[in-house]
Design a protein around this motif. Structure first.
Motif, PDB file in Angstrom:
ATOM      1  N   THR A  49      -8.860  49.317  72.741  1.00 41.97           N
ATOM      2  CA  THR A  49      -9.046  50.617  73.384  1.00 41.97           C
ATOM      3  C   THR A  49      -9.878  50.520  74.654  1.00 41.97           C
ATOM      4  N   ALA A  50     -10.190  49.297  75.090  1.00 44.78           N
ATOM      5  CA  ALA A  50     -10.990  49.082  76.302  1.00 44.78           C
ATOM      6  C   ALA A  50     -12.399  49.641  76.155  1.00 44.78           C
ATOM      7  N   THR A  51     -12.883  49.762  74.914  1.00 48.51           N
ATOM      8  CA  THR A  51     -14.235  50.273  74.686  1.00 48.51           C
ATOM      9  C   THR A  51     -15.258  49.149  74.789  1.00 48.51           C
ATOM     10  N   PRO A  70      -9.265  55.503  83.042  1.00 48.31           N
ATOM     11  CA  PRO A  70      -9.449  56.160  81.735  1.00 48.31           C
ATOM     12  C   PRO A  70      -8.415  57.262  81.481  1.00 48.31           C
ATOM     13  N   TRP A  71      -8.083  58.060  82.509  1.00 50.97           N
ATOM     14  CA  TRP A  71      -7.150  59.161  82.268  1.00 50.97           C
ATOM     15  C   TRP A  71      -5.714  58.665  82.111  1.00 50.97           C
ATOM     16  N   ALA A  74      -5.675  57.618  78.556  1.00 56.74           N
ATOM     17  CA  ALA A  74      -5.726  58.784  77.668  1.00 56.74           C
ATOM     18  C   ALA A  74      -4.362  59.455  77.550  1.00 56.74           C
ATOM     19  N   ALA A 102      -6.869  66.159  77.354  1.00 57.48           N
ATOM     20  CA  ALA A 102      -6.842  64.776  77.826  1.00 57.48           C
ATOM     21  C   ALA A 102      -5.421  64.227  77.885  1.00 57.48           C
TER      22      ALA A 102
ATOM     23  N   HIS B 248     -12.280  57.613  75.718  1.00 57.07           N
ATOM     24  CA  HIS B 248     -10.943  57.642  75.114  1.00 57.07           C
ATOM     25  C   HIS B 248     -10.148  58.872  75.525  1.00 57.07           C
ATOM     26  N   GLY B 250     -10.212  60.063  78.429  1.00 61.85           N
ATOM     27  CA  GLY B 250      -9.845  59.972  79.845  1.00 61.85           C
ATOM     28  C   GLY B 250     -10.958  60.234  80.833  1.00 61.85           C
TER      29      GLY B 250
END
Lengths: 260, 355
Positions: A49-51, A70-71, A74, A102, B248, B250
């Motif tokens: 999740t690229a966290t 990020p968007w 999402a 989102a 998460h 966005g």
């Protein structure tokens, strides 16, 4: 379309928690990640999740997530964390809207209530999130995640649900309800990756299983090929025996058979 | 599984209530502004002046000066400072995910205080040309630089590898605050009696020094910072779910933090520089609004600007009339009115504070 991770390595304070893990998940399937505590399941989800900062490459529907905003991420995938604490007294429906905004379902007013109805909580739409029980809160968060990727497939591209122990604080009826929601999302063409603790639920609902142990991938394949005495006993470090009674073709695990 | 009947009753929507509140607060701001122009130490009344204008009479020289050069800049400054403090408070609470956070957390207050004390106590040591350049704006300029500088320092300390830790920032802010307090203590120790008096009054806060020059200096900075802050609504809503979940759904969390911290430092720094230490607006206003129309930052931030401006203008009116012709420092008024509300928040939210 797929979610593919190659040679994922993650370090925490000098310790290598993931030591080069490969994972390939196909849209249309429920892919379960199982393994003992500390085997790196949630860490792997964090990399997907690229966290978490990680080495290796993750490609989502053919694009390297390292180059995605990020968007953009999402719009293609939603993530359900293990536990959620909410800072301010938002109402249940407002929480679900945060997810919807989102995604690409925009402002369609019916989506949040439909998502709540799907987890059986539409009658709680007006309640304050903090007043919910742990299990209700987890299902509201699932509704938020569903509202974010409302259409499992859009313009020919699958959307993804990444779930970190989605049933951890649920009773058995709601465990089945949540896994059924995940399965329906996959059957409609979306992709699902779930970190699972419960091997029986995994056997019931997963199309593919990846077994992690000590930061490495031990086995991957269908539940029938992976959920075996040898693999599970090795992964969990205790003797486990898998049984499949004749009428049902689904393996189940007997803790009674465990011996030191 | 839920029955379909569940879906049919639409839940009450707090968003529409928050938007209605928007107009009510705008009307309240207009009324407070009129009150602010109406009352004061001299017997110049806005209502009387308007009646005069309607009858076609010209305003007297004194009336003109009182209205245009004393009360109007004071009103403008109250509006700017109130909006700046309230919005900064709301942004900080969103960023730290804590309803009791205020802009002081990012070191603006401590830094600005140290800057002001330096200017008051050691300003006389500056070369003559520097004093001439700063004129009587030396204290506000020093306060702004002190507040801005300490925030940048904290931001640098708390940022590693491109990620800012708000927890580190909080702890470093406490350390920096103690250091600034100690340095201020040294300066207080060597200050003379007049300087001590100036220091005390600066700390209590006042709009009495308002002038068009100060409005022109602080206005653009506050307007820019508030404009940036109000755009953070959706991001701060997402952050309520935690940093990972915000990403998460966005949100560029790191960019949001940078914008929030710089906007708060700019708005609060400028506000404190021109008006001194005015407490409680930043905590009380967002909390009242959350009780009235929910925590959605997209409406909370603009409403906080309106309510903060209204309350500060009213507090200034009270400060001017209770002991007229003298006036009370406004920080005393906001503290006397704000502290009981703050205690009430603590009592209501005890569970949250005790963890």
């Amino acid at each position: 379309m797929s979610l593919i991770a190659e040679a994922i390595r993650v370090r925490y304070g000098g310790r290598e928690v993931l030591q080069g893990v490969d994972l390939a998940a196909e849209a249309g399937h429920v892919t379960a990640i199982v393994g003992p505590n500390g085997s790196g399941k949630s860490t792997l989800l964090g990399a997907l999740t690229a966290t978490l900062p990680h080495e290796g490459r993750v490609r989502l529907n053919g694009r390297d997530i390292a180059g995605m905003k990020p968007w953009e991420l999402a719009a293609e995938r939603a993530v359900l964390p293990q536990a959620s604490r909410l800072a301010f007294p938002f109402r249940v429906l407002e929480v679900v809207r945060l997810g919807q905004q989102a995604g690409t379902a925009g402002d369609r007013p019916d989506v949040p209530l439909q998502a709540l109805a799907r987890v059986g909580l539409a009658h709680h739409a007006d309640r304050t999130f903090q007043d919910l029980s742990g299990g209700e809160a987890q299902r509201v968060m699932l509704a938020r995640v569903l509202a974010q990727v409302w259409a499992p497939v859009e313009e020919g591209r699958p959307r993804w649900l990444l779930l970190d122990e989605p049933v951890s604080s649920l009773d058995i009826a709601h465990q089945l309800q949540v896994m059924e929601i995940a399965r329906r999302f996959a059957r409609a063409g979306g992709g699902v990756i779930a970190v699972m603790h419960d091997l029986n639920l995994t056997a019931l609902f997963a199309d593919r299983v990846a077994v992690l142990a000590e930061g490495r991938l031990l086995a991957t394949g269908t539940p029938r090929t992976v959920l075996t005495d040898t693999i599970l006993s090795r992964a969990y470090g205790c003797a486990l025996r898998v049984s499949a009674p004749p009428p049902e073709d689904v393996p189940y695990i007997l803790p009674h058979a465990a011996s030191a | 599984m839920a029955a379909l009947t569940d879906v049919q009753a639409p839940p009450r929507d707090r968003l529409s209530r928050a938007r209605a509140l928007h107009w009510a607060l705008a009307a309240a701001l207009v009324l407070a502004s009129a009150a602010s122009l109406e009352v004061g130490a001299t017997d110049v009344r806005l209502s009387a002046l308007l009646a005069k204008l309607v009858q076609g009479e010209a305003l007297g020289q004194m009336e003109r000066i009182v209205l245009l050069d004393i009360r109007l800049p004071r009103l403008a400054m109250g509006l700017l400072v109130g909006a700046a403090l309230a919005v900064s408070g709301a942004v900080m609470q969103g960023l730290f995910r804590n309803p009791l956070a205020d802009p002081g957390i990012v070191g603006v207050g401590a830094g600005a205080g140290l800057g002001a004390i330096l200017a008051i106590v050691l300003g006389g040591l500056l070369p003559v040309w520097a004093r001439d350049l700063a004129g009587n704006q030396l204290v506000p300029v020093a306060a702004f630089l002190g507040g801005w500088g300490s925030t940048l320092l904290l931001y640098r300390v708390a940022t590693r590898g491109g990620r800012t830790s708000v927890a580190t920032m909080l702890l470093a802010g406490i350390a920096l605050g103690a250091l600034a307090g100690a340095l201020s203590g040294i300066l207080v120790y060597i200050a003379d009696d007049q300087q001590l008096r100036d220091l005390t009054f600066w700390g209590l806060g006042s709009l009495a020094g308002a002038s068009w020059a100060k409005v022109a200096a602080a206005g653009p900075m506050i307007a820019l910072a508030l404009g940036a802050a109000v755009l953070l609504g959706r991001a701060l809503n997402g952050l309520a779910l935690g940093e990972a979940t915000a990403a998460h759904i966005g949100i560029d969390v790191q960019r949001m933090k940078a914008v929030a911290i710089l906007a708060v430092a700019g708005a609060t720094g400028a506000a404190v520089a021109v008006s001194g230490g005015i407490g409680f607006v930043g905590i009380v206003v967002p909390h009242l609004l959350r009780l009235a129309s929910g925590p959605d930052h997209r409406t909370l931030l603009p409403n906080a600007a309106l309510l903060g401006a209204t309350l500060l203008i009213l507090a200034d009116v009270i400060a001017r009339v209770v002991i007229a012709p003298a006036e009370l420092p406004i920080g005393i008024v906001t503290a006397i009115l704000g502290a009981p509300v703050f205690l009430w928040i603590l009592l209501r939210r005890r569970g949250l504070v005790d963890g």
